[in-house]
Design a protein around this motif. Sequence first.
Motif, PDB file in Angstrom:
ATOM      1  N   ASP A  64       1.412  -1.233  -0.110  1.00 52.61           N
ATOM      2  CA  ASP A  64       0.129   0.386   0.049  1.00 52.61           C
ATOM      3  C   ASP A  64       0.691   0.855   0.393  1.00 52.61           C
ATOM      4  O   ASP A  64       1.944   1.848   1.204  1.00 52.61           O
ATOM      5  N   PRO A  65       0.896   2.148  -1.253  1.00 48.99           N
ATOM      6  CA  PRO A  65       1.518   3.539  -1.162  1.00 48.99           C
ATOM      7  C   PRO A  65       1.822   3.991   0.347  1.00 48.99           C
ATOM      8  O   PRO A  65       2.203   4.853   0.038  1.00 48.99           O
ATOM      9  N   ARG A  66       0.771   4.168   0.601  1.00 50.25           N
ATOM     10  CA  ARG A  66       0.116   4.988   2.223  1.00 50.25           C
ATOM     11  C   ARG A  66       1.136   4.438   3.120  1.00 50.25           C
ATOM     12  O   ARG A  66       2.209   5.306   3.359  1.00 50.25           O
ATOM     13  N   LEU A  67       1.964   2.968   2.657  1.00 45.23           N
ATOM     14  CA  LEU A  67       2.704   3.076   3.740  1.00 45.23           C
ATOM     15  C   LEU A  67       4.082   3.363   3.525  1.00 45.23           C
ATOM     16  O   LEU A  67       5.131   3.270   4.687  1.00 45.23           O
ATOM     17  N   TRP A  68       4.350   4.237   2.703  1.00 47.49           N
ATOM     18  CA  TRP A  68       6.141   4.177   2.354  1.00 47.49           C
ATOM     19  C   TRP A  68       6.859   5.268   3.097  1.00 47.49           C
ATOM     20  O   TRP A  68       7.821   4.930   3.419  1.00 47.49           O
ATOM     21  N   PRO A  69       5.855   6.269   3.384  1.00 49.39           N
ATOM     22  CA  PRO A  69       6.058   7.327   4.644  1.00 49.39           C
ATOM     23  C   PRO A  69       6.900   6.585   6.068  1.00 49.39           C
ATOM     24  O   PRO A  69       8.231   7.319   6.431  1.00 49.39           O
ATOM     25  N   GLU A  70       6.187   5.913   6.487  1.00 53.64           N
ATOM     26  CA  GLU A  70       6.485   4.684   7.701  1.00 53.64           C
ATOM     27  C   GLU A  70       7.371   4.302   7.387  1.00 53.64           C
ATOM     28  O   GLU A  70       8.255   4.138   8.283  1.00 53.64           O
ATOM     29  N   THR A  98       8.078  -4.115   5.078  1.00 54.09           N
ATOM     30  CA  THR A  98       8.051  -4.114   3.802  1.00 54.09           C
ATOM     31  C   THR A  98       7.584  -5.815   2.913  1.00 54.09           C
ATOM     32  O   THR A  98       8.231  -6.006   4.005  1.00 54.09           O
TER      33      THR A  98
END
Length: 396
Positions: free
Chosen positions: A261-267, A316
């Motif tokens: 899910d691309p929303r996870l990348w900042p974390e 990831t």
Amino acid sequence: MRTAWFDASSGASGDMVLGALVGAGVPLAVLQKAVDAVTPEPVQLRVETVDRHGFAATRCHVEGTDSTTARTWTEIRDLITAAPLDEPVRDLALAIFGRIAEAEATVHGTDVETVHFHEVGALDSIADVVGAAAGLAHLGLTWIACSPIALGGGTVGTEHGRLPVPVPAVVELLRGIPTYGGPVGRELTTPTGAAILAAVADEYGAQPPMATEDVGLGAGGADPAGHANVLRLLVGAGVRADVAAGGTGTLVIEANVDDLDPRLWPEVIAALLAAGASDVWLAPILMKKGRPAHTLHVLVAADAAAAVRREIFRQTSTIGIREQTFAKVALDRSFVAVEIDGHTVAVKVAHLDGELMNVQPEFEDVAATARALGLPVKDVLARAAALARAAAAAAG
């Protein structure tokens, strides 16, 4: 800089490590003294020169080890802690056995303090670990590299019956470390050998730049047809390629990820930076069948790579990573503070051989100052950079 490289293309076992150390110039008496200090029953080390498919190799026999007492990690730790060993030897021996204890506890689903060793708890394995620790400490190494580790194949008989190679403990011990199956269908890497290499290696890959002075070939007990069953150890004066170029030990670790899910990348990025990464960035890619994805790139110093690898797998969905060693040459950096209408802005200043090269205000400070003063961000950025340059010139 005292450098060593293990060539584990034929795997590794505890006695192979001992043989390689003796072959590389470590006196047998150094190993024997450490073993005598720890083992509760007499254990004798004996070496001989053997032939392994054209290689003259050192075979180290660990004799007088008929005892097969199953000991807990607590008992083995007490033996090592109470022994009159030099501190570096004791610390390394504890680190190696600690890895084995954690791996065995994970594999068997037991508590690490009470896990019982069987094969690894026998006197010969205690001698292997303590002797290896003494030999490596004697060499006074500052950097140890290791090739990808060959594991072998087929099955092997153990306390728990026949198990596939690599056995579960070896798999656990070598998580995050480059390994491969083969090149023959027998066990090449034992838990003891895996634990020693995993505990001491600073990086994995081809032989680093070094002026080789001593070479040790530790022979395995088996002599399979068409295969030289030896662990090579090269020791000499040298530096890693990146250090020779004036930089620091740096890896780039990468993974292609198409199902996160691309929303996870900042974390994910924040977690990797917290784990020790120097920099993290993403590049959009297109994978097979037209699937959109990202390539995760992580820049990390060699001594922090293990923690970063673990965090990549935790954070990831990737099940594999690739990595390369690069030369990184960094300017000398420091921070200065400048005042803009009563507000402080930190500025990173970079020099090369004392000459000012770059100034870069911290953007968060710039933006906060701009908001507080009702000024355009670009104006505050320019003023902070100019003030920092002026201050650096005055100081220089």
